[in-house]
Scaffold this active site. Structure first.
Site, mmCIF file in Angstrom:
data_model
loop_
_atom_site.group_PDB
_atom_site.id
_atom_site.type_symbol
_atom_site.label_atom_id
_atom_site.label_comp_id
_atom_site.label_asym_id
_atom_site.label_seq_id
_atom_site.Cartn_x
_atom_site.Cartn_y
_atom_site.Cartn_z
ATOM 1 N N GLU A 1 -56.866 -19.341 -43.522
ATOM 2 C CA GLU A 1 -56.679 -18.813 -42.175
ATOM 3 C C GLU A 1 -55.811 -19.797 -41.405
ATOM 4 O O GLU A 1 -55.427 -20.860 -41.932
ATOM 5 C CB GLU A 1 -58.031 -18.593 -41.479
ATOM 6 C CG GLU A 1 -58.838 -17.459 -42.076
ATOM 7 C CD GLU A 1 -60.106 -17.153 -41.301
ATOM 8 O OE1 GLU A 1 -60.349 -17.828 -40.284
ATOM 9 O OE2 GLU A 1 -60.845 -16.255 -41.713
ATOM 10 N N ARG B 1 -54.483 -20.993 -33.731
ATOM 11 C CA ARG B 1 -54.574 -19.773 -32.924
ATOM 12 C C ARG B 1 -53.887 -19.883 -31.570
ATOM 13 O O ARG B 1 -53.314 -18.909 -31.089
ATOM 14 C CB ARG B 1 -56.051 -19.402 -32.721
ATOM 15 C CG ARG B 1 -56.670 -18.839 -33.989
ATOM 16 C CD ARG B 1 -58.117 -18.477 -33.781
ATOM 17 N NE ARG B 1 -58.658 -17.873 -34.996
ATOM 18 C CZ ARG B 1 -59.932 -17.549 -35.164
ATOM 19 N NH1 ARG B 1 -60.789 -17.764 -34.189
ATOM 20 N NH2 ARG B 1 -60.352 -17.011 -36.289
ATOM 21 N N GLY C 1 -63.812 -13.180 -40.639
ATOM 22 C CA GLY C 1 -63.057 -14.021 -41.562
ATOM 23 C C GLY C 1 -63.904 -14.765 -42.561
ATOM 24 O O GLY C 1 -63.776 -14.597 -43.769
ATOM 25 N N HIS D 1 -61.938 -14.636 -26.975
ATOM 26 C CA HIS D 1 -62.631 -14.621 -28.251
ATOM 27 C C HIS D 1 -63.741 -15.655 -28.360
ATOM 28 O O HIS D 1 -64.854 -15.335 -28.738
ATOM 29 C CB HIS D 1 -61.614 -14.843 -29.374
ATOM 30 C CG HIS D 1 -62.189 -14.834 -30.757
ATOM 31 N ND1 HIS D 1 -62.897 -13.762 -31.248
ATOM 32 C CD2 HIS D 1 -62.173 -15.758 -31.743
ATOM 33 C CE1 HIS D 1 -63.284 -14.021 -32.500
ATOM 34 N NE2 HIS D 1 -62.874 -15.236 -32.806
ATOM 35 N N ARG E 1 -60.474 -24.279 -31.160
ATOM 36 C CA ARG E 1 -61.261 -24.214 -32.395
ATOM 37 C C ARG E 1 -60.396 -23.848 -33.593
ATOM 38 O O ARG E 1 -59.615 -22.901 -33.534
ATOM 39 C CB ARG E 1 -62.376 -23.180 -32.235
ATOM 40 C CG ARG E 1 -63.200 -22.956 -33.508
ATOM 41 C CD ARG E 1 -64.307 -21.967 -33.247
ATOM 42 N NE ARG E 1 -63.813 -20.641 -32.952
ATOM 43 C CZ ARG E 1 -63.649 -19.663 -33.857
ATOM 44 N NH1 ARG E 1 -63.902 -19.910 -35.133
ATOM 45 N NH2 ARG E 1 -63.237 -18.477 -33.486
ATOM 46 N N HIS F 1 -58.147 -14.769 -29.156
ATOM 47 C CA HIS F 1 -57.758 -14.439 -30.531
ATOM 48 C C HIS F 1 -56.412 -13.714 -30.503
ATOM 49 O O HIS F 1 -56.221 -12.780 -29.731
ATOM 50 C CB HIS F 1 -58.811 -13.562 -31.200
ATOM 51 C CG HIS F 1 -58.698 -13.553 -32.687
ATOM 52 N ND1 HIS F 1 -57.672 -12.916 -33.348
ATOM 53 C CD2 HIS F 1 -59.467 -14.132 -33.643
ATOM 54 C CE1 HIS F 1 -57.833 -13.083 -34.654
ATOM 55 N NE2 HIS F 1 -58.908 -13.822 -34.856
ATOM 56 N N ALA G 1 -76.656 -20.058 -35.635
ATOM 57 C CA ALA G 1 -77.187 -21.322 -35.123
ATOM 58 C C ALA G 1 -78.671 -21.199 -34.791
ATOM 59 O O ALA G 1 -79.494 -22.030 -35.218
ATOM 60 C CB ALA G 1 -76.396 -21.760 -33.895
#
Length: 589
Positions: free
Chosen positions: A128, A297, A62, A358, A393, A248, A29
């Site tokens: 994923e 997740r 990932g 995470h 997320r 995670h 970012a």
């Protein structure tokens, strides 16, 4: 929004430089924002806490999610993101992400990032958790973040951007009108300047990453101490959804007493067919969700925790022995090396795993252009809360969010720059306060904070555990406050004390929000409120810091964000009128 007047206790700046934009952080970012601002002709300075490539981005295994594959579409990506976000995503923010994402990835490739390709020369895409299609582009098998970081760092150096490395940002500078006027920072002996200094600029971009170090075990690097969120709070900015910390599901289990950064076992391993099993080899996620191991997740983390409780076990296992040595060596070389370094050979045995902190889905509240509630202050990446992630997320949306919203920030700054002619106007910041307004904690309090948060606000939370956490955190703050008030003493200013003080700040906000949200949603799991409650809680929790160091906690009317800055009459995005929740009074910070 007015500044709180609260700053960390630190020496007055001994040096200063001027710029049009200062970007704090050097992940995907921050560097994307800096490169786009520089390309628009603005004098840009990048400040980073370690070296340019030492942030969280390089640890991302990932990949980056975007609708780049045949048969995929932004609308399908949007649907998967909204499901993972558990009813709290800002739909317009997600639509921006998924529609602008594919071209943003292509521009990243043009910048120099090399992604893995299929035999036909196309992008090799994987799946994923939470994704119904293969849309995760990856590099070096499981070293995507490292490749993206390499490409962006090389571009920054090739273009000669001014950088200040090994520098901890301290506080936001503001002018007499309450607008951002730059930052103060401390260079830790290896940078271009030594000691406390300042960068004066009319636009400040926070891209400082996460706050995983607030917990004992995390996948985050040691620099992830919530500095950006704490700075924003002291500056008077609002933060939102800080209770939604993603744990995670599959982090290499190094023992119940393991602390600090833990090795991540990427979700992509499950995407390629690895199974979650207990000590008896039973696949316990089958039947719990239609996607089994590839559920979002939060669902997988809860499934693992429930199985651990049922069996009184410290960890579960990830079984990918059927991959064989060749696949492990070529597709997941980084994970293979990490496992073997800790005495585990995933080619021959299941990997012991357990959830660990995470990713912060919440953060400094922004609008669709990355603007915070403080004029001139922007935020993007993990430090920000754009509304994209909601309560949880979706895997590999983080790198994409960093790309897309960094580009939008750079565009907004450039438009403002051209309109106001800011190149010749460097704002005059208010003078440095003579007296410290914020007591500093001792460095050893960092470990106390981490233990308090892990025990009281970890994967499993309850009113009792959160109340105890709040009481312990308040005691730490009160002790430091009383020492300052009674004898004028506070811990010696320095990186350790500043970081610890920042951790306490974000910990108290997180706990306050988690106590208020009396439901289970996304990655926020309340044992005493096991169900999701859309009637009462399909809304955001917004927190700001008052000048007297109390917390002002309120909720929004809807899942959409209210505007961050005053809107023109008839603006299309009102987002609902903020309302104060009647059940809580401001809490002392």
């Amino acid at each position: 929004m007015t500044s709180t007047g609260i700053r960390l206790h630190a020496p007055a700046p001994g040096w200063s430089i001027s710029a049009d934009v200062v970007v704090v952080g050097s992940g995907v970012a921050g560097l994307t924002a800096a490169l786009r601002c520089e390309a628009a002709g603005m004098r840009t300075v990048v400040v980073t806490k370690a070296r340019l490539d030492d942030g969280s981005t390089r640890w991302a295994q990932g990949g980056i999610a975007a609708a780049l594959g045949e048969g995929d579409s932004p609308e399908q990506h949007l649907d998967d993101t909204l499901v993972a976000g558990a009813g709290l995503c800002d739909v317009e923010a997600v639509r921006i992400l998924v529609t602008e994402g594919p071209d943003a990835v292509r521009r990243l490739i043009e910048t120099g990032a090399h992604f893995d390709e299929s035999a036909e020369g196309r992008l090799a895409l994987t799946r994923e958790g939470g994704h119904h299609r293969r849309r995760i582009a990856h590099a070096g098998g499981d070293a995507t973040g490292a490749e993206i970081s390499r490409a962006l760092v090389e571009a920054v150096r090739a273009r000669g951007l001014r950088t200040i490395e090994n520098a901890l940002v301290l506080d936001l500078l503001t002018d007499a009108d309450g607008r951002a006027a730059g930052v103060t920072l401390h260079v830790m002996g290896e940078g271009q300047h030594d000691g406390v200094g300042a960068v004066h600029a009319p636009a400040v971009v926070l891209a400082t990453g996460g706050m995983g170090q607030v917990f004992s075990a995390t996948t985050n690097p040691s620099v992830s101490t919530g500095d950006g969120v704490a700075l924003a709070l002291r500056a008077g900015a609002e933060v939102s959804d800080l209770e939604f910390v993603q744990f995670h599901p599959t982090v290499l289990f190094l023992g119940a007493d393991a602390e600090g950064q833990q090795p991540l076992v990427s979700e992509a391993v499950r995407g390629e067919g690895a199974h979650l099993v207990d000590a008896d080899g039973v696949r316990f996620m089958v039947g719990r969700h239609e996607l089994a191991e590839l559920a979002p997740r939060d669902i997988v983390a809860k499934g693992i925790m429930r199985r651990m409780q049922e069996q009184n076990a410290e960890h579960m296992f990830l079984d990918a022995r059927h991959f064989g040595a060749e696949m492990w060596e070529h597709r997941f070389p980084t994970i293979l090396a990490a496992c073997r370094a800790h005495g585990i050979d995933p080619v021959r045995e299941p990997i012991p795993i357990a959830p660990a902190a995470h990713y912060a889905s919440g953060g400094v509240r922004t609008d669709s252009h990355g603007r915070t509630t403080v004029p001139g202050l922007y935020a993007c990446g993990e430090v920000a809360c754009t509304g994209v992630h909601g309560a949880n997320r979706l895997a590999s949306n983080s790198l994409l969010e960093g790309l897309v919203y960094a580009e939008r920030i750079a565009h907004d700054i450039a438009v403002t720059h051209r309109r106001n002619g800011l190149h010749a106007r460097v704002p005059a910041p208010l003078p440095h306060p003579e007296q410290p307004a914020h007591p500093l904690l001792a460095p050893e309090d960092r470990f106390a904070i981490q233990r308090i948060m892990t025990e009281g606000a970890g994967v499993l939370r309850s009113a009792d555990s959160l109340t105890k956490a709040a009481e312990h955190l308040h005691r730490l703050h009160a002790d430091a406050r009383d020492a300052l008030h009674e004898n004028g003493k506070t811990s010696e200013p320095g990186v350790d004390t500043w970081e610890t003080t920042n951790l306490l700040c974000v910990a108290r906000v997180l706990v306050a929000a988690a106590r208020l949200r009396e439901e289970t949603r996304g990655c926020h799991w309340r044992e005493d409120h096991a169900d999701r409650d859309d009637t009462e809680w399909r809304r955001h929790i917004v927190v700001r810091l008052n000048p007297d160091r109390t917390l002002a906690v309120r909720t929004t009317d809807t899942a959409d964000f209210p505007p961050t800055l005053p809107q023109a009459p008839g603006s299309a995005r009102a987002g609902g009128t903020p309302t104060h929740h009647p059940a809580r009074r401001p809490q002392e910070q």
